[in-house]
Design a protein around this motif. Structure first.
Motif, PDB file in Angstrom:
ATOM      1  N   GLN A 149       0.815  -1.214   0.000  1.00 48.21           N
ATOM      2  CA  GLN A 149       0.000   0.000   0.000  1.00 48.21           C
ATOM      3  C   GLN A 149       0.849   1.264   0.000  1.00 48.21           C
ATOM      4  O   GLN A 149       0.372   2.339  -0.332  1.00 48.21           O
ATOM      5  CB  GLN A 149      -0.960  -0.026   1.188  1.00 48.21           C
ATOM      6  N   LEU A 150       2.125   1.124   0.398  1.00 50.75           N
ATOM      7  CA  LEU A 150       3.042   2.277   0.371  1.00 50.75           C
ATOM      8  C   LEU A 150       3.769   2.360  -0.980  1.00 50.75           C
ATOM      9  O   LEU A 150       4.631   3.212  -1.163  1.00 50.75           O
ATOM     10  CB  LEU A 150       4.065   2.164   1.505  1.00 50.75           C
ATOM     11  N   ARG A 210       6.403   5.169  -1.549  1.00 44.22           N
ATOM     12  CA  ARG A 210       5.978   6.568  -1.389  1.00 44.22           C
ATOM     13  C   ARG A 210       6.073   6.969   0.078  1.00 44.22           C
ATOM     14  O   ARG A 210       5.844   6.147   0.974  1.00 44.22           O
ATOM     15  CB  ARG A 210       4.531   6.728  -1.871  1.00 44.22           C
ATOM     16  N   ASN A 211       6.369   8.225   0.298  1.00 49.59           N
ATOM     17  CA  ASN A 211       6.475   8.749   1.652  1.00 49.59           C
ATOM     18  C   ASN A 211       5.074   9.116   2.155  1.00 49.59           C
ATOM     19  O   ASN A 211       4.654  10.265   2.080  1.00 49.59           O
ATOM     20  CB  ASN A 211       7.397   9.981   1.614  1.00 49.59           C
ATOM     21  N   GLU A 212       4.352   8.115   2.619  1.00 54.60           N
ATOM     22  CA  GLU A 212       2.960   8.336   3.061  1.00 54.60           C
ATOM     23  C   GLU A 212       2.767   7.746   4.443  1.00 54.60           C
ATOM     24  O   GLU A 212       3.584   6.959   4.910  1.00 54.60           O
ATOM     25  CB  GLU A 212       1.996   7.609   2.103  1.00 54.60           C
ATOM     26  N   VAL A 213       1.638   8.086   5.048  1.00 57.25           N
ATOM     27  CA  VAL A 213       1.296   7.478   6.336  1.00 57.25           C
ATOM     28  C   VAL A 213       0.820   6.057   6.041  1.00 57.25           C
ATOM     29  O   VAL A 213      -0.031   5.848   5.179  1.00 57.25           O
ATOM     30  CB  VAL A 213       0.161   8.276   7.034  1.00 57.25           C
ATOM     31  N   ASN A 236      -1.031   2.463   6.254  1.00 59.03           N
ATOM     32  CA  ASN A 236      -2.424   2.094   6.537  1.00 59.03           C
ATOM     33  C   ASN A 236      -2.611   1.805   8.030  1.00 59.03           C
ATOM     34  O   ASN A 236      -2.039   0.857   8.563  1.00 59.03           O
ATOM     35  CB  ASN A 236      -2.765   0.851   5.700  1.00 59.03           C
ATOM     36  N   GLN A 237      -3.427   2.641   8.680  1.00 55.24           N
ATOM     37  CA  GLN A 237      -3.498   2.553  10.149  1.00 55.24           C
ATOM     38  C   GLN A 237      -4.093   1.260  10.683  1.00 55.24           C
ATOM     39  O   GLN A 237      -3.550   0.668  11.614  1.00 55.24           O
ATOM     40  CB  GLN A 237      -4.253   3.756  10.700  1.00 55.24           C
ATOM     41  N   GLN A 250       5.649   8.887   9.503  1.00 51.03           N
ATOM     42  CA  GLN A 250       4.466   9.019  10.361  1.00 51.03           C
ATOM     43  C   GLN A 250       3.807   7.657  10.404  1.00 51.03           C
ATOM     44  O   GLN A 250       3.345   7.150   9.388  1.00 51.03           O
ATOM     45  CB  GLN A 250       3.492  10.039   9.778  1.00 51.03           C
ATOM     46  N   LYS A 257       5.365  10.707  15.004  1.00 54.41           N
ATOM     47  CA  LYS A 257       5.945  11.486  13.897  1.00 54.41           C
ATOM     48  C   LYS A 257       7.426  11.713  14.167  1.00 54.41           C
ATOM     49  O   LYS A 257       7.791  12.157  15.264  1.00 54.41           O
ATOM     50  CB  LYS A 257       5.242  12.840  13.783  1.00 54.41           C
TER      51      LYS A 257
END
Ligand code: EPU
Length: 417
Positions: free
Chosen positions: A59-60, A80-83, A85-86, A110, A146
């Protein structure tokens, strides 16, 4: 929820292989994100935490594929530099290794506070302290951790407690930092050594892994590599204890016996016949075990993950055992559950006093964490009658289909999804 219906009074016999180390797998998967090219990890255990981590990476933007059984190739080029999946992050503990890996890769990360076993407070202050020493700012806001640095720079970090997680996270963050990092009071465990071997095969310069001082000289970039991970200590110990408790005769293969010294010594002390040859450990037992005292410690002491199966075994010893858990505040729930099976147990904080009984009787019990679920299954195989072990999905997070492995040794266990 997954439950197991376990028929009692079975005696395990035969030969069973141990799968790859859960701890190395869960550290190597995020470590692969540090490279510029794909890595292949071999001997990965078939456990749900590995599946979840692979999905988090996909997912990243990473490409994650199983090439053979137990082989995973991770291509991080599309990351990708993303948060992350919580809901997935919260399904497991090791997702917090994304902090170290993404911080090294992008200069920031994050990640939601992780999940994992509910075995008492699980602070991450040492991880954050280490990230700050490497020049990062840290904050926890709305349940998200973070971390951010303009340029990670090597530094000296003294860990106040022996922690697996912080040692791994700081190794991941430090390998691409500018300059050198020294981690004092680092965790000593074979999985730390194996992770260092993996990172070094990617071009990292890590020295001293396996000792209390790890020195890391930062490098500019890492490349993909191929690495086969070591066998899982905790699975091996669980299988060995199961053989002892069911008065069986089991050959546990694909082990590194040196990693199992503490459990071999305790089983000897309890009167169990354990013999070692090359990568095989044979465990034979035909009577009630002797009571022994157990105190968990960081490795190379008696590992906390061996405690649940070992204390389950001691519920049928021929006397009183005292078990002291020094790592986790709440790791005796399996013993509370076993009271329903006739175990005689008194728990006072981090100490359990177990008065062995001649025979346990089957009951409905619930495994509240992964080792607890395994321990209750072992107890069920020995008990008179049937035992229903609820919460076995916890065990699936860290054991490769333990029910099937036990069945291959003659157990009679039915999985109920
Ligand atoms: N600790 C702190 N601050 C920190 C980190 C840890 O005070 O920043 C304390 C903990 O509260 C605990 C001790 O240090 O008292 C050891 O914690 P550690 O960091 O070693 O635990 P972890 O990394 O969260 C891993 C395993 C656990 C295993 C412990 C043994 C993973 C995913 N989990 O947890 O495995 O019991 O190390 O130290 O690697 C299991 O598989 O059954 C399991 C729970």
């Amino acid at each position: 929820m997954t439950s197991l219906l376990v028929h009692g009074q079975t005696r395990l016999s035969g030969c069973v292989p141990v799968g790859g180390s859960k701890y190395v797998a869960l550290a190597a998967i995020p470590a692969a994100l540090l490279a510029d090219t794909p890595s292949t990890i071999e001997n990965l255990p078939n456990i749900s935490d590995v599946e979840v981590f692979a999905e988090i990476l996909r997912q990243l933007g990473a490409k994650v594929e199983y090439t053979h059984q137990g082989w995973m190739t991770i291509d991080p080029s599309g990351l990708r530099n993303e948060v992350a999946n919580q809901p997935l992050v919260k399904k497991m503990r090791a997702s917090y290794y994304l902090l170290g890996a993404m911080l090294a890769r992008f200069g920031e990360a994050q990640v939601a506070l992780p999940g994992g076993d509910d075995i008492g407070p699980r602070p991450i202050d040492q991880h954050l302290k280490g990230f700050r020493a490497l020049g990062s700012e840290t904050a926890i806001e709305h349940g998200i951790v973070k971390v951010k640095a303009r340029q990670l720079a090597g530094h000296t970090i003294y860990l106040d407690v022996l922690t697996v997680g912080a040692t791994v996270n700081l190794m991941l963050a430090a390998v691409l930092s500018e300059g050198s990092t020294t981690i004092f009071n680092a965790y000593r465990g074979p999985f730390i050594v194996d992770l260092a071997s993996f990172l070094n095969a990617m071009g990292a310069r890590i020295f001293g892994a396996g000792t209390e001082t790890i020195r890391i000289h930062g490098v500019k970039s890492l490349h993909g590599c191929r690495h086969a991970i070591i066998p899982d200590q905790s699975e091996a110990a669980t299988l060995m204890v199961a053989a002892a408790m069911t008065r069986g005769d089991v050959l546990v293969t694909n082990t590194i016996p040196d990693h199992l010294d503490a459990i071999i010594a305790k089983l000897h002390e309890a009167g169990v016949d354990v013999t070692v040859s090359d990568d095989k450990i044979r465990v034979r037992n035909d009577s009630r075990v002797r009571p022994v005292n157990v105190k968990t410690l960081p490795l190379p002491g008696f590992f906390t993950d061996f405690q649940a199966p070992m204390s389950a075994l001691l519920t049928t010893a021929s006397g009183m055992s005292i078990i002291t858990e020094t790592i986790w505040d709440e790791r005796f729930e399996h013993l509370n559950q076993m009271v329903k099976m006739g175990a005689r147990v008194r728990i006072d904080g981090r100490t359990a006093i177990v008065e062995g009984v001649e025979r346990l009787t089957g009951a409905e019990v619930t495994g509240t964490d992964l080792r607890a679920a395994a321990a209750l299954t072992i107890a069920g195989m020995d008990a008179e009658g049937e035992t229903l072990v609820n919460g076995f999905d916890h065990a699936d997070r860290g054991y490769e289909r333990l029910d099937l492995k036990f069945n291959s040794l003659g157990a009679c266990i039915k999985r109920i999804e």
